[in-house]
Design a protein around this motif. Structure first.
Motif, short mmCIF file in Angstrom:
data_model
loop_
_atom_site.label_atom_id
_atom_site.label_comp_id
_atom_site.label_asym_id
_atom_site.label_seq_id
_atom_site.Cartn_x
_atom_site.Cartn_y
_atom_site.Cartn_z
N LEU A 69 45.62 3.08 -6.59
CA LEU A 69 46.51 3.52 -5.65
C LEU A 69 46.70 5.27 -5.74
CD1 LEU A 69 49.48 1.22 -5.76
CD2 LEU A 69 47.75 1.41 -3.93
N THR A 70 45.52 5.93 -5.53
CA THR A 70 45.46 7.26 -5.54
C THR A 70 45.82 7.88 -4.38
OG1 THR A 70 43.17 7.25 -4.80
CG2 THR A 70 43.51 7.11 -7.00
N TYR A 71 45.98 9.15 -4.06
CA TYR A 71 46.14 9.98 -3.01
C TYR A 71 45.56 9.22 -1.55
CZ TYR A 71 41.54 11.66 -2.12
OH TYR A 71 40.11 11.87 -2.00
N ALA A 72 44.34 8.51 -1.92
CA ALA A 72 43.54 8.21 -0.52
C ALA A 72 44.26 6.81 -0.22
CB ALA A 72 42.23 7.96 -0.83
N ALA A 73 45.06 5.96 -0.88
CA ALA A 73 45.42 4.73 -0.60
C ALA A 73 46.47 4.72 0.50
CB ALA A 73 46.02 4.00 -1.86
N ASN A 74 46.88 3.76 1.35
CA ASN A 74 47.68 3.72 2.23
C ASN A 74 48.14 2.32 2.18
OD1 ASN A 74 49.49 3.26 4.54
ND2 ASN A 74 48.33 4.59 5.53
N LEU A 75 49.54 1.72 1.63
CA LEU A 75 50.13 0.62 1.36
C LEU A 75 50.23 0.06 2.98
CD1 LEU A 75 52.40 0.69 -1.31
CD2 LEU A 75 50.05 -0.44 -1.43
N ASP A 76 50.30 0.60 4.09
CA ASP A 76 50.65 0.07 5.31
C ASP A 76 49.43 -0.45 5.62
OD1 ASP A 76 53.06 1.60 5.15
OD2 ASP A 76 52.45 3.07 6.79
N ALA A 77 48.08 -0.20 5.21
CA ALA A 77 46.90 -1.13 5.74
C ALA A 77 47.05 -2.39 5.23
CB ALA A 77 45.77 -0.26 5.06
N LEU A 78 48.03 -2.69 4.15
CA LEU A 78 48.12 -4.10 3.69
C LEU A 78 49.14 -5.12 4.29
CD1 LEU A 78 47.65 -3.52 -0.01
CD2 LEU A 78 45.93 -4.10 1.57
N ASP A 79 49.85 -4.44 5.48
CA ASP A 79 51.03 -5.17 6.08
C ASP A 79 50.27 -6.58 6.69
OD1 ASP A 79 52.47 -3.11 5.74
OD2 ASP A 79 52.40 -2.39 7.72
N ALA A 80 49.28 -6.74 7.19
CA ALA A 80 48.72 -7.93 7.68
C ALA A 80 48.79 -9.03 6.60
CB ALA A 80 47.43 -7.88 8.35
N VAL A 81 48.44 -8.71 5.34
CA VAL A 81 48.35 -9.65 4.20
C VAL A 81 49.52 -9.69 3.14
CG1 VAL A 81 45.80 -9.93 4.46
CG2 VAL A 81 46.78 -8.20 2.90
N ARG A 82 50.53 -8.83 3.46
CA ARG A 82 51.59 -8.50 2.56
C ARG A 82 52.28 -9.77 1.89
NH1 ARG A 82 53.28 -3.88 1.35
NH2 ARG A 82 52.51 -3.09 3.38
N GLU A 83 52.35 -10.91 2.96
CA GLU A 83 53.07 -12.11 2.98
C GLU A 83 52.12 -13.13 2.60
OE1 GLU A 83 56.24 -11.92 2.18
OE2 GLU A 83 56.16 -9.76 2.70
N ASN A 84 50.86 -12.95 2.53
CA ASN A 84 49.88 -13.98 2.32
C ASN A 84 49.71 -14.21 0.86
OD1 ASN A 84 47.04 -15.55 2.27
ND2 ASN A 84 46.85 -14.67 4.39
N GLU A 85 50.06 -15.73 0.71
CA GLU A 85 49.85 -16.12 -0.72
C GLU A 85 48.47 -15.98 -1.37
OE1 GLU A 85 51.63 -19.93 -0.81
OE2 GLU A 85 53.63 -19.31 -0.79
N ARG A 86 47.47 -16.00 -0.64
CA ARG A 86 45.93 -15.86 -1.08
C ARG A 86 45.45 -14.53 -1.35
NH1 ARG A 86 42.38 -16.73 2.49
NH2 ARG A 86 43.65 -17.04 4.37
N HIS A 87 46.54 -13.52 -1.12
CA HIS A 87 46.07 -12.02 -1.61
C HIS A 87 47.29 -11.62 -2.76
CE1 HIS A 87 46.86 -7.57 -1.33
NE2 HIS A 87 45.57 -7.70 -0.81
N TYR A 88 46.53 -10.77 -3.37
CA TYR A 88 47.39 -10.20 -4.58
C TYR A 88 46.91 -8.81 -4.95
CZ TYR A 88 49.57 -9.25 -9.12
OH TYR A 88 50.30 -8.53 -10.33
N LEU A 89 47.92 -7.92 -4.91
CA LEU A 89 47.60 -6.47 -5.47
C LEU A 89 47.77 -6.24 -6.62
CD1 LEU A 89 46.86 -3.54 -4.38
CD2 LEU A 89 49.05 -3.30 -3.63
N ALA A 90 47.07 -5.87 -7.22
CA ALA A 90 47.17 -5.42 -8.83
C ALA A 90 46.98 -3.71 -8.82
CB ALA A 90 46.21 -6.15 -9.70
N GLN A 91 48.01 -2.92 -9.10
CA GLN A 91 47.65 -1.42 -9.36
C GLN A 91 47.10 -1.24 -10.71
OE1 GLN A 91 51.15 0.96 -8.66
NE2 GLN A 91 50.16 2.73 -9.10
N ALA A 92 46.00 -0.95 -11.01
CA ALA A 92 45.31 -0.99 -11.87
C ALA A 92 44.16 0.16 -11.89
CB ALA A 92 44.55 -2.04 -12.52
#
Length: 314
Positions: free
Chosen positions: A14-37
């Motif tokens: 999640l550097t300057y180039a990241a945009n969390l809005d791009a994950l809106d389509a999968v934000r509630e999907n249980e098959r997707h997990y975002l790990a900030q690392a």
């Protein structure tokens, strides 16, 4: 996520180039997990491997903007070289713990760039998978180094890897520092459209969804240890790209007077600027049946229309 039942563990610093809005389509999907690392953090990677036990790694994490690599190369060395090493080692140690059947099925997919091949003369044939490396910038040199590391881990440790080298991507959600989104945003803001040198630098353009399909194809069907070049069959000079953007904006969001092309401003070329890149994708087409679906015009129109929708949002 749309076309498979795969579970995706998305590791992002999640550097300057990241945009969390791009994950809106999968934000509630249980098959997707975002790990900030950070892929340079071996402890974080070890923890994630142990928790989620993946059957494949797709390594797309990289610093990728050439201009930034010229002004600040240290981040490119850290992420693209040290980060690749750290991810390779985490993958290798995890892979070695797997039962035989899972070890055979595991894949480490390293995603790279055509820039590792260096510059092409106007009449030269397009890059193929065996084209010698000749990187020109700190960015491309760091990616060339990462490619060599991946192949060394395959040769030395038998880690089952596949490598892909793609041409210039474009499409929705691309960061504003890249050519196409920069030109669109500058045009709509009424600002100059900066074009390096005379604008005759040639690039092959690959729509992001075409690239994503190719990556999944190589991950699931590519031969272990092989490299596949992925191109869009859309080679254009930068100035022609900018002019086509202006034509589309003139149609879809016209200025009060005149054309967006009036905002084009030629600026001093950047150091070591490669003249031409071109990709020959016959190997992936013949072996795996992939080919680009989008022409440059169709992909660019989708990109411009998406940007206009974002621009119009409050």
């Amino acid at each position: 996520m749309k076309h498979t039942d795969s579970r995706v563990i998305n590791i992002d610093k999640l550097t300057y180039a990241a945009n969390l809005d791009a994950l809106d389509a999968v934000r509630e999907n249980e098959r997707h997990y975002l790990a900030q690392a950070d892929i340079c953090d071996p402890v974080a990677l070890q923890t994630l491997f142990a928790k989620y036990q993946p059957n494949a790694v797709m390594h797309l994490a990289a610093e990728s903007h050439v201009d930034r690599s010229i002004s600040g190369p240290a981040d490119f060395i850290a992420t693209n070289i040290v980060g690749t090493y750290t991810l390779l080692e985490a993958s290798r140690h995890y892979w070695q713990t797997l039962p035989d059947s899972q070890r055979k099925a595991f894949r480490f997919h390293h995603v790279s760039t055509d820039e590792v091949y260096g510059d092409l003369l106007p009449e030269a044939p397009a890059f193929i998978e065996t084209t010698p490396y000749a990187p020109s910038s700190p960015y491309s040199a760091s990616k060339a180094s990462s490619d060599h590391l991946v192949r060394a881990w395959h040769r030395t440790y038998n880690l089952p890897v596949v490598v892909t080298n793609c041409s210039n991507n474009y499409g929705p959600w691309q960061h504003q520092e890249k050519l196409i989104p920069l030109m669109i945003s500058q045009a709509l803001a009424g600002k100059p459209l900066p074009v390096y040198g005379n604008g005759q630098q040639q690039r092959d353009w690959l729509y992001v969804e075409d690239h994503a399909r190719a990556l999944h194809c190589v991950l699931t069907s590519g031969r272990v240890g092989e490299t596949y070049n992925i191109g869009g069959s859309n080679e254009h000079a930068n100035i022609d790209v900018v002019n086509e953007i202006c034509v589309m904006l003139d149609e879809l969001a016209p200025r009060t007077t005149g054309s967006y092309a009036e905002q084009i401003a030629f600026v001093t070329d950047r150091p070591g600027h490669d003249l031409r890149y071109a990709i020959d994708h016959q190997k992936i087409t013949h072996e795996l049946g992939w080919r680009p679906r989008e022409s440059f015009s169709s992909g660019l129109r989708k990109t411009v229309e998406w940007a206009l929708c974002r621009h119009e949002q409050p």
